[in-house]
Structures are given as C-alpha cells and as structure tokens.
Design a protein around this motif. Structure first.
Motif, PDB file in Angstrom:
ATOM      1  N   ALA A   1       0.824  -1.211   0.000  1.00 40.15           N
ATOM      2  CA  ALA A   1       0.000   0.000   0.000  1.00 40.15           C
ATOM      3  C   ALA A   1       0.853   1.254   0.000  1.00 40.15           C
ATOM      4  CB  ALA A   1      -0.933  -0.003   1.211  1.00 40.15           C
ATOM      5  N   ASP A   2       0.312   2.320  -0.550  1.00 33.62           N
ATOM      6  CA  ASP A   2       0.951   3.634  -0.513  1.00 33.62           C
ATOM      7  C   ASP A   2       0.544   4.298   0.801  1.00 33.62           C
ATOM      8  OD1 ASP A   2       1.790   6.238  -0.757  1.00 33.62           O
ATOM      9  OD2 ASP A   2       0.880   6.582  -2.734  1.00 33.62           O
ATOM     10  N   PHE A   3       1.420   4.249   1.793  1.00 30.24           N
ATOM     11  CA  PHE A   3       1.064   4.736   3.120  1.00 30.24           C
ATOM     12  C   PHE A   3       0.964   6.254   3.200  1.00 30.24           C
ATOM     13  CE2 PHE A   3       1.037   0.526   4.553  1.00 30.24           C
ATOM     14  CZ  PHE A   3       0.489   0.509   5.822  1.00 30.24           C
ATOM     15  N   SER A   4       1.379   6.949   2.157  1.00 26.81           N
ATOM     16  CA  SER A   4       1.145   8.394   2.135  1.00 26.81           C
ATOM     17  C   SER A   4      -0.328   8.697   1.894  1.00 26.81           C
ATOM     18  CB  SER A   4       1.996   9.064   1.054  1.00 26.81           C
ATOM     19  OG  SER A   4       1.541   8.711  -0.246  1.00 26.81           O
ATOM     20  N   ARG A   5      -1.094   7.661   1.510  1.00 29.07           N
ATOM     21  CA  ARG A   5      -2.527   7.832   1.277  1.00 29.07           C
ATOM     22  C   ARG A   5      -3.372   7.296   2.435  1.00 29.07           C
ATOM     23  NH1 ARG A   5      -4.549   9.000  -3.818  1.00 29.07           N
ATOM     24  NH2 ARG A   5      -3.019   9.250  -5.481  1.00 29.07           N
ATOM     25  N   ILE A   6      -2.740   6.717   3.431  1.00 23.02           N
ATOM     26  CA  ILE A   6      -3.470   6.160   4.569  1.00 23.02           C
ATOM     27  C   ILE A   6      -3.455   7.173   5.707  1.00 23.02           C
ATOM     28  CG2 ILE A   6      -3.476   4.340   6.326  1.00 23.02           C
ATOM     29  CD1 ILE A   6      -2.430   2.424   4.187  1.00 23.02           C
ATOM     30  N   HIS A   7      -4.648   7.513   6.201  1.00 22.55           N
ATOM     31  CA  HIS A   7      -4.769   8.565   7.214  1.00 22.55           C
ATOM     32  C   HIS A   7      -5.858   8.210   8.218  1.00 22.55           C
ATOM     33  CE1 HIS A   7      -2.478  11.127   4.450  1.00 22.55           C
ATOM     34  NE2 HIS A   7      -3.336  10.787   3.507  1.00 22.55           N
ATOM     35  N   THR A   8      -5.816   8.913   9.344  1.00 21.08           N
ATOM     36  CA  THR A   8      -6.969   8.941  10.238  1.00 21.08           C
ATOM     37  C   THR A   8      -7.735  10.222   9.961  1.00 21.08           C
ATOM     38  OG1 THR A   8      -5.582   9.918  11.977  1.00 21.08           O
ATOM     39  CG2 THR A   8      -5.972   7.548  12.099  1.00 21.08           C
ATOM     40  N   CYS A   9      -8.986  10.222  10.329  1.00 17.53           N
ATOM     41  CA  CYS A   9      -9.861  11.363  10.091  1.00 17.53           C
ATOM     42  C   CYS A   9      -9.274  12.629  10.728  1.00 17.53           C
ATOM     43  CB  CYS A   9     -11.242  11.072  10.668  1.00 17.53           C
ATOM     44  SG  CYS A   9     -12.456  12.368  10.392  1.00 17.53           S
ATOM     45  N   ALA A  10      -9.443  13.757  10.033  1.00 15.37           N
ATOM     46  CA  ALA A  10      -8.917  15.033  10.532  1.00 15.37           C
ATOM     47  C   ALA A  10      -9.700  15.563  11.724  1.00 15.37           C
ATOM     48  CB  ALA A  10      -8.923  16.076   9.412  1.00 15.37           C
ATOM     49  N   ASN A  11     -10.855  14.996  11.993  1.00 19.92           N
ATOM     50  CA  ASN A  11     -11.618  15.369  13.188  1.00 19.92           C
ATOM     51  C   ASN A  11     -10.873  14.817  14.400  1.00 19.92           C
ATOM     52  OD1 ASN A  11     -13.397  15.674  15.302  1.00 19.92           O
ATOM     53  ND2 ASN A  11     -15.110  14.643  14.295  1.00 19.92           N
ATOM     54  N   PRO A  12     -10.404  15.689  15.311  1.00 21.09           N
ATOM     55  CA  PRO A  12      -9.628  15.189  16.457  1.00 21.09           C
ATOM     56  C   PRO A  12     -10.423  14.278  17.383  1.00 21.09           C
ATOM     57  CG  PRO A  12     -10.125  17.525  16.703  1.00 21.09           C
ATOM     58  CD  PRO A  12     -10.538  17.146  15.321  1.00 21.09           C
ATOM     59  N   GLU A  13     -11.746  14.285  17.267  1.00 21.37           N
ATOM     60  CA  GLU A  13     -12.580  13.430  18.106  1.00 21.37           C
ATOM     61  C   GLU A  13     -12.925  12.108  17.408  1.00 21.37           C
ATOM     62  OE1 GLU A  13     -15.949  15.755  19.156  1.00 21.37           O
ATOM     63  OE2 GLU A  13     -14.761  17.273  20.198  1.00 21.37           O
ATOM     64  N   CYS A  14     -12.362  11.884  16.227  1.00 20.99           N
ATOM     65  CA  CYS A  14     -12.652  10.665  15.456  1.00 20.99           C
ATOM     66  C   CYS A  14     -11.362   9.870  15.301  1.00 20.99           C
ATOM     67  CB  CYS A  14     -13.208  11.049  14.080  1.00 20.99           C
ATOM     68  SG  CYS A  14     -13.641   9.628  13.044  1.00 20.99           S
ATOM     69  N   ILE A  15     -11.470   8.547  15.332  1.00 18.73           N
ATOM     70  CA  ILE A  15     -10.287   7.681  15.229  1.00 18.73           C
ATOM     71  C   ILE A  15     -10.340   6.787  13.999  1.00 18.73           C
ATOM     72  CG2 ILE A  15      -9.846   7.680  17.721  1.00 18.73           C
ATOM     73  CD1 ILE A  15     -11.166   4.876  17.796  1.00 18.73           C
ATOM     74  N   LEU A  16     -11.290   7.038  13.097  1.00 21.26           N
ATOM     75  CA  LEU A  16     -11.450   6.165  11.935  1.00 21.26           C
ATOM     76  C   LEU A  16     -10.351   6.398  10.906  1.00 21.26           C
ATOM     77  CD1 LEU A  16     -15.316   6.178  11.356  1.00 21.26           C
ATOM     78  CD2 LEU A  16     -13.930   4.694  12.819  1.00 21.26           C
ATOM     79  N   TRP A  17      -9.966   5.285  10.244  1.00 19.84           N
ATOM     80  CA  TRP A  17      -8.936   5.304   9.209  1.00 19.84           C
ATOM     81  C   TRP A  17      -9.569   5.333   7.835  1.00 19.84           C
ATOM     82  CZ3 TRP A  17      -3.599   5.054  10.075  1.00 19.84           C
ATOM     83  CH2 TRP A  17      -3.198   4.812  11.397  1.00 19.84           C
ATOM     84  N   PHE A  18      -8.816   5.787   6.842  1.00 22.35           N
ATOM     85  CA  PHE A  18      -9.259   5.685   5.457  1.00 22.35           C
ATOM     86  C   PHE A  18      -8.060   5.679   4.525  1.00 22.35           C
ATOM     87  CE2 PHE A  18      -9.198  10.233   6.407  1.00 22.35           C
ATOM     88  CZ  PHE A  18      -8.504  10.763   5.329  1.00 22.35           C
ATOM     89  N   TYR A  19      -8.304   5.166   3.320  1.00 23.99           N
ATOM     90  CA  TYR A  19      -7.301   5.162   2.253  1.00 23.99           C
ATOM     91  C   TYR A  19      -7.743   6.219   1.245  1.00 23.99           C
ATOM     92  CZ  TYR A  19      -3.695   3.031  -0.705  1.00 23.99           C
ATOM     93  OH  TYR A  19      -2.557   2.797  -1.447  1.00 23.99           O
ATOM     94  N   ASP A  20      -6.948   7.250   1.079  1.00 21.14           N
ATOM     95  CA  ASP A  20      -7.306   8.361   0.191  1.00 21.14           C
ATOM     96  C   ASP A  20      -7.048   7.964  -1.258  1.00 21.14           C
ATOM     97  OD1 ASP A  20      -7.765  10.694  -1.135  1.00 21.14           O
ATOM     98  OD2 ASP A  20      -6.251  11.879  -0.083  1.00 21.14           O
ATOM     99  N   ARG A  21      -8.118   7.662  -1.976  1.00 25.58           N
ATOM    100  CA  ARG A  21      -8.001   7.283  -3.384  1.00 25.58           C
ATOM    101  C   ARG A  21      -8.373   8.431  -4.323  1.00 25.58           C
ATOM    102  NH1 ARG A  21      -6.981   1.877  -3.462  1.00 25.58           N
ATOM    103  NH2 ARG A  21      -7.668   0.675  -1.653  1.00 25.58           N
ATOM    104  N   THR A  22      -8.536   9.635  -3.774  1.00 25.44           N
ATOM    105  CA  THR A  22      -8.898  10.770  -4.623  1.00 25.44           C
ATOM    106  C   THR A  22      -7.697  11.195  -5.473  1.00 25.44           C
ATOM    107  OG1 THR A  22      -8.267  12.412  -2.950  1.00 25.44           O
ATOM    108  CG2 THR A  22     -10.543  11.593  -2.890  1.00 25.44           C
ATOM    109  N   LYS A  23      -7.977  11.747  -6.661  1.00 27.44           N
ATOM    110  CA  LYS A  23      -6.900  12.202  -7.530  1.00 27.44           C
ATOM    111  C   LYS A  23      -6.126  13.345  -6.907  1.00 27.44           C
ATOM    112  CE  LYS A  23      -8.961  10.798 -11.914  1.00 27.44           C
ATOM    113  NZ  LYS A  23      -9.479  11.242 -13.230  1.00 27.44           N
ATOM    114  N   SER A  24      -6.822  14.192  -6.171  1.00 24.49           N
ATOM    115  CA  SER A  24      -6.162  15.356  -5.561  1.00 24.49           C
ATOM    116  C   SER A  24      -5.360  14.999  -4.313  1.00 24.49           C
ATOM    117  CB  SER A  24      -7.205  16.413  -5.193  1.00 24.49           C
ATOM    118  OG  SER A  24      -8.090  15.899  -4.193  1.00 24.49           O
ATOM    119  N   ARG A  25      -5.610  13.796  -3.773  1.00 22.88           N
ATOM    120  CA  ARG A  25      -4.953  13.340  -2.529  1.00 22.88           C
ATOM    121  C   ARG A  25      -5.235  14.298  -1.379  1.00 22.88           C
ATOM    122  NH1 ARG A  25      -0.295   9.822  -4.271  1.00 22.88           N
ATOM    123  NH2 ARG A  25       0.598  10.169  -2.219  1.00 22.88           N
ATOM    124  N   ARG A  26      -6.442  14.832  -1.339  1.00 21.24           N
ATOM    125  CA  ARG A  26      -6.779  15.814  -0.302  1.00 21.24           C
ATOM    126  C   ARG A  26      -7.920  15.368   0.602  1.00 21.24           C
ATOM    127  NH1 ARG A  26      -6.424  21.656  -3.452  1.00 21.24           N
ATOM    128  NH2 ARG A  26      -4.180  21.575  -3.858  1.00 21.24           N
TER     129      ARG A  26
END
Length: 200
Positions: free
Chosen positions: A151-176
């Motif tokens: 996996a491309d770990f530069s695309r793996i993140h946790t939610c930007a909401n500091p009260e959320c702990i969910l992970w996601f894989y950013d597959r958007t073209k903009s990587r945003r």
C-alpha cells in the motif's frame, strides 16, 4: 464519527460498523469508533464478528455459529490490535513488530481446487480450512500483510476530526481527502467553521 451516523436503517436498533475506509483492512480497524468521547467496539460476540465478515465479503455466508466460547471474538480483536499497531508503525516509519501477524499467517492453510461452472468450464478456487478461529481470520491476516507491503502509506490517514479515530485510504486524484466521511465529520467541521466566522 458518531454511532448515530452509522445507523444503516431507521428500522435497525443495532448500528453496524462503517465501511467507508476504501480498504477492507482499514474497515476492520474501524470496527472501533468514538461515541460521546468513549471508544465503542462493534465486536461484542462471535456473532458480531461473523456478521461483519459476511457483510465485508470475507465469508460467503454466516454458517459459523456462536458457540458461546467467544474464541472468534478474542482472535478477531487480537488480530485487529496487531494490525492497528503495525499500520501505525508503518505510517510513522518505525520498525515493524512482525512476529504476531506472522503467527496468524503461519496458520493460513489453503489449497487449490478445480470446480466446474454452469458452462462446464473449469475454474480454480482456493479452499481454506476453518477448523479454528485463527484459520477463519486467515484471509484478513493475509490482506493486512499485503497492505503493509504494497500500500501507498502516504494515502493512509486517520480522520482530521480530532474526536474521530477512523482510518481511510485516500483514493482521490487530488490526494486531499481529510475526513472519514464528508457527510459526518466533514460536515461538522464546515458547520463549526461557519459558526466561528459569524461569531467574529
């Protein structure tokens, strides 16, 4: 993401884990979420784990009964914790602790079998013994290992909401991609930002 946002139907009384990570292994990590400031684990019984495995496509049908010994629950929570640590280590660039996941992979027995389809054309399927809870979870352990390697770990993140702990894989073209879900955490951020601007 709050539990109220995860309810899949107005008629359901029991919320199901979200499947919004765009990666099946990260969806496994997301079977724990925050609710009113506390961690909530969607896996409370063997049946909860089987239902999730079926819903996520890891089992063809819920033919595994809840025997009451909670062996599957304990193994699933163990595997989830192992993968959680490894994903965090990989994301941080730290040395990986591979022994525990390798233990699951060592039990991932499988063998190929030829089967005939409706048109009598043969196809090859992989059969996996399911004599133990760890063998039942073996495909998920293999998927986690493949993610750690490929996996491309530069695309793996946790939610930007500091009260959320969910992970996601950013597959958007903009990587945003910043949020586990734009309709929940993303929308809350927009509303909070709007109110802050208008207070000024």
């Amino acid at each position: 993401m709050e539990l109220s946002a995860i309810m899949t139907s107005p008629t359901r009384t029991k919320p199901e884990p979200p499947q919004l990570a765009d990666h099946p292994v990260l969806d496994m990590l997301n079977t724990v979420c925050m609710h009113e400031g506390e961690r909530h684990d969607f896996w409370q019984t063997d049946t909860d784990v089987v239902d999730w495995l079926v819903r996520a496509g890891w089992l063809a049908g819920s033919d595994e009964s809840d025997r009451g010994d909670q062996a599957l629950l304990m193994a699933a929570r163990d595997l989830r914790g192992i993968v959680q640590v490894l994903v965090a280590q990989r994301k941080a660039g730290d040395r990986l602790s591979l022994e525990a996941l390798n233990g699951y992979l060592a039990e991932a027995e499988s063998y190929p079998q030829l089967v005939l389809g409706e048109g009598r054309e043969p196809s090859l399927v992989r059969v996996r013994p399911r004599h133990s809870a760890r063998q039942l979870l073996a495909p998920l352990a293999e998927a986690a290992a493949e993610m750690l390697v490929g996996a491309d770990f530069s695309r793996i993140h946790t939610c930007a909401n500091p009260e959320c702990i969910l992970w996601f894989y950013d597959r958007t073209k903009s990587r945003r991609r910043r949020w586990c879900s734009t309709s929940t955490c993303g929308n809350r951020h927009k509303v909070a930002a709007y109110r802050k601007r208008h207070r000024r």
